[in-house]
Design an enzyme around this catalytic site. Structure first.
Site, PDB file in Angstrom:
ATOM      1  N   ASP A  32     -20.421 -21.692 -11.543  1.00  0.00           N
ATOM      2  CA  ASP A  32     -20.544 -22.647 -12.856  1.00  0.00           C
ATOM      3  C   ASP A  32     -22.222 -22.883 -12.866  1.00  0.00           C
ATOM      4  O   ASP A  32     -22.437 -23.688 -13.828  1.00  0.00           O
ATOM      5  CB  ASP A  32     -20.050 -23.958 -12.282  1.00  0.00           C
ATOM      6  CG  ASP A  32     -18.641 -24.334 -12.921  1.00  0.00           C
ATOM      7  OD1 ASP A  32     -18.443 -23.724 -14.035  1.00  0.00           O
ATOM      8  OD2 ASP A  32     -17.811 -25.122 -12.605  1.00  0.00           O
ATOM      9  N   GLN A  62     -13.314 -28.165 -10.228  1.00  0.00           N
ATOM     10  CA  GLN A  62     -13.247 -28.611 -11.583  1.00  0.00           C
ATOM     11  C   GLN A  62     -13.809 -30.036 -11.699  1.00  0.00           C
ATOM     12  O   GLN A  62     -13.478 -30.875 -10.834  1.00  0.00           O
ATOM     13  CB  GLN A  62     -11.806 -28.504 -11.797  1.00  0.00           C
ATOM     14  CG  GLN A  62     -11.329 -28.977 -13.206  1.00  0.00           C
ATOM     15  CD  GLN A  62     -11.940 -28.084 -14.373  1.00  0.00           C
ATOM     16  OE1 GLN A  62     -12.133 -26.834 -14.139  1.00  0.00           O
ATOM     17  NE2 GLN A  62     -12.484 -28.643 -15.452  1.00  0.00           N
ATOM     18  N   LYS A  91      -8.334 -20.727 -16.617  1.00  0.00           N
ATOM     19  CA  LYS A  91      -9.132 -19.911 -15.789  1.00  0.00           C
ATOM     20  C   LYS A  91      -8.789 -19.069 -14.895  1.00  0.00           C
ATOM     21  O   LYS A  91      -8.907 -17.927 -14.781  1.00  0.00           O
ATOM     22  CB  LYS A  91     -10.210 -20.948 -14.908  1.00  0.00           C
ATOM     23  CG  LYS A  91     -11.069 -21.774 -16.074  1.00  0.00           C
ATOM     24  CD  LYS A  91     -12.003 -22.906 -15.355  1.00  0.00           C
ATOM     25  CE  LYS A  91     -12.825 -23.788 -16.542  1.00  0.00           C
ATOM     26  NZ  LYS A  91     -13.378 -25.020 -15.739  1.00  0.00           N
TER      27      LYS A  91
END
Ligand code: NAP
Length: 298
Positions: A121, A98, A54
Site C-alpha cells: 500500500d 484494509q 483485491k
C-alpha cells in the site's frame, strides 16, 4: 468538442495481463508465485467488498492469496501479532491492512509494523520518505501510482505542465503531488496542492493543465473551474441518493462529469476511471515486492 474519456477499466485490464505474465515468469524462475495477504478488521461492508475484489484480482493473475478476517474488537497487540507473522511468512510478499481501522487501534503503529519491503500500500514512513527523495526501491501508494500510469499511458505529458491537486491526504493527495513533482514517470510537473483551507479554489483549478481531484465531495469541480483543454482526473468515490436505482444510491465522482467533459480535453469517468487502476497497481506492487525480495523469502 467533448473530452476524450480516459478508460481506467481498459488500461487496468492491460496492466493486469502484464502482471499475470510477470507472475508466470517469476513462478517459473523460482517455483513459487508472489503472495498477497490482506487483513480485514470488522465487518464494514465497503471494506469487505474492497478486500474481496483485491483477493479475486490477485487470484486471477495467479498469485497466492491469503485473507485474514479479524473481529472488530481485536486488540492492537493481536493485530500486530498477525502482521509479524506475515512479515516472516516466505510465501507472502505483499501485506495490506484494509483501512479504516476501528478507533481503539492506533493506525500509525499498525502501518509502521508492516515490513517496508512488503508494504504494497506504500503507507510505511520508509516508503513515504523514499517516494519523496526519489529512491528507486519504493512501493508507492496504489491510487496515485495508478493515476501516474493512466496519464503516461494515455499520452498526457506531465513534464513542465501545471498540475493542481485537490486534497492532501496521505493516501492520495500528498503522494500524488510527490509523483507529479518527482523526476520519474508522470513527473516533472509544476505542482499546486489545495485543501479545505485553500482560498479561492477556482482560481487555482483554472490554472491547471492537469487537474486531479481527490476531495470526497460530489460535484465539487464544475465546468467554470476548469481551463479549456485541461486533463481532469476524478478520484472521488461518493454515494449519492438516487431513487431511480434499486439500491437507492449511485456512485459519483468529485467532478460534474457531464458539464466538465465539454470543457476538458480528457477526463476520467466514475466509475471506470481511477478505481480499477488502484487494484491493478496493487497487483503490480505485489509483483515488484516479490521480485525485490526474491521468491521465496525464507
Ligand atoms: P480524505 O482523507 O478525506 O481527504 C480529502 C482531502 O480533500 C482533504 O485534504 C481535504 O482537505 C480536501 N477537501 C475536501 N473537501 C474539499 C473542498 N471542498 N475544497 C478543497 N479541498 C477539499 O480523502 P481521500 O482518502 O484522499 O479520498 C478522496 C476521495 O477519493 C474520496 O472520495 C475517496 O473515496 C476517493 N478515493 C478513491 C480511490 C480509488 O481507488 N478510486 C482511492 C482512494 C480514495 P483538508 O485536508 O483541509 O481536510
Amino acid at each position: 468538442m467533448a473530452a476524450e474519456i480516459i478508460s481506467g477499466t481498459e488500461l487496468a485490464r492491460t496492466i493486469r495481463a502484464e502482471v499475470k505474465k510477470g507472475v508466470e515468469e517469476l513462478e517459473k524462475a523460482v517455483g513459487e508465485p508472489p503472495g498477497l495477504a490482506t487483513i480485514l478488521v470488522g465487518d464494514n461492508p465497503a471494506s469487505q467488498s474492497y478486500v474481496k475484489m483485491k483477493q479475486r484480482a490477485a487470484q486471477e493473475v495467479g498469485m497466492y492469496s491469503r485473507q485474514i478476517d479479524l473481529e472488530v474488537d481485536v486488540t492492537e497487540d493481536e493485530l500486530l501479532g498477525w502482521i509479524e507473522g506475515l512479515n516472516a511468512d516466505p510465501a507472502v510478499h505483499g501485506i495490506l491492512v484494509q483501512l479504516p481501522l476501528p478507533d481503539h487501534i492506533h493506525k500509525p503503529r499498525i502501518l509502521e509494523a508492516v515490513h517496508p519491503a512488503k508494504d504494497v500500500d506504500g503507507f510505511h514512513p520508509i516508503n513515504v520518505g523514499r517516494l519523496n527523495v526519489g529512491h528507486p526501491e519504493v512501493l508507492v501508494p496504489c491510487t496515485p501510482l495508478g493515476i501516474a500510469e493512466l496519464l503516461v499511458r494515455s499520452g498526457v505529458e506531465t513534464r513542465g505542465q501545471h498540475a493542481v491537486v485537490i486534497g492532501r491526504s496521505n493516501i492520495v493527495g500528498k503522494p500524488m503531488s510527490a509523483l507529479l513533482l518527482g523526476l520519474g514517470r508522470g513527473g516533472n510537473a509544476t505542482v499546486t496542492v489545495t485543501h479545505l483551507l485553500t482560498r479561492n479554489l477556482a482560481e487555482h483549478t483554472r490554472m491547471a493543465d492537469i487537474l486531479i481531484v481527490a476531495a470526497g465531495h460530489p460535484h465539487l469541480v464544475t465546468a467554470g473551474m476548469v481551463k479549456p483543454g485541461a486533463v481532469v482526473i476524478d478520484v472521488g468515490v461518493n454515494r449519492v441518493e438516487d431513487s431511480t436505482r434499486e439500491r437507492g444510491y449511485r456512485i459519483t465522482g468529485d467532478v460534474d462529469f457531464e458539464a466538465v467533459r465539454e470543457v476538458a480535453s480528457a477526463i476520467t469517468p466514475v466509475p471506470g476511471g481511477v478505481g480499477p487502476m488502484t487494484i491493478a497497481m496493487l497487483l503490480s506492487n505485489t509483483l515488484k515486492a516479490a521480485r525485490a525480495l526474491g521468491v521465496p523469502v525464507a
